[in-house]
Design an enzyme around this catalytic site. Sequence first.
Site, PDB file in Angstrom:
ATOM      1  N   ASN A 286       0.594  -1.131  -0.072  1.00  0.00           N
ATOM      2  CA  ASN A 286      -0.141  -0.235   0.031  1.00  0.00           C
ATOM      3  C   ASN A 286       1.211   1.352  -0.321  1.00  0.00           C
ATOM      4  O   ASN A 286       0.495   2.626   0.585  1.00  0.00           O
ATOM      5  CB  ASN A 286      -0.804   0.076   1.220  1.00  0.00           C
ATOM      6  CG  ASN A 286      -0.416  -0.144   2.323  1.00  0.00           C
ATOM      7  OD1 ASN A 286       0.675  -0.452   2.674  1.00  0.00           O
ATOM      8  ND2 ASN A 286      -1.190  -0.311   3.478  1.00  0.00           N
ATOM      9  N   GLU A 287       2.214   1.431  -0.757  1.00  0.00           N
ATOM     10  CA  GLU A 287       3.092   2.117  -0.852  1.00  0.00           C
ATOM     11  C   GLU A 287       3.348   2.464  -1.948  1.00  0.00           C
ATOM     12  O   GLU A 287       3.643   0.843  -3.204  1.00  0.00           O
ATOM     13  CB  GLU A 287       4.123   1.664   0.588  1.00  0.00           C
ATOM     14  CG  GLU A 287       3.899   2.341   1.811  1.00  0.00           C
ATOM     15  CD  GLU A 287       3.335   4.183   2.575  1.00  0.00           C
ATOM     16  OE1 GLU A 287       3.941   4.399   1.130  1.00  0.00           O
ATOM     17  OE2 GLU A 287       2.961   3.235   3.045  1.00  0.00           O
ATOM     18  N   VAL A 288       4.003   2.787  -2.458  1.00  0.00           N
ATOM     19  CA  VAL A 288       4.465   3.686  -3.978  1.00  0.00           C
ATOM     20  C   VAL A 288       5.514   2.977  -3.909  1.00  0.00           C
ATOM     21  O   VAL A 288       5.793   2.297  -5.935  1.00  0.00           O
ATOM     22  CB  VAL A 288       4.451   5.738  -4.397  1.00  0.00           C
ATOM     23  CG1 VAL A 288       6.427   5.576  -3.545  1.00  0.00           C
ATOM     24  CG2 VAL A 288       5.152   5.371  -5.679  1.00  0.00           C
TER      25      VAL A 288
END
Length: 102
Positions: free
Chosen positions: A72-74
Amino acid sequence: RAQASRAIGGNGRRTSHNPPDPTLLDIYDRIGMVVMDENRLFANNSAYVKNMGDLVKRDRNHPSVIIWSFCNEVGCEKYHEQGGPAFQAITTMYDGTRPTLA
């Protein structure tokens, strides 16, 4: 902390990028709280994917864990979302009974 949350009506916990201590999961199992089990290591890296598998194997027998969260992070999606499918595959390989969130 879990009992204090429960006392004011809380019924769940997101582990916020950090795998929970197994003792904490034991407490949540006992008092009936639900947990979103998350992994902070999110890069498209085979060691990080293995780490997610180890997390799932460790925590899959806890009834409090109702969902797995990863990527859920880039950093996981930087290369045309190549990381997400690897995390999804290892998670469902070890526990195909719970939903995942990315």
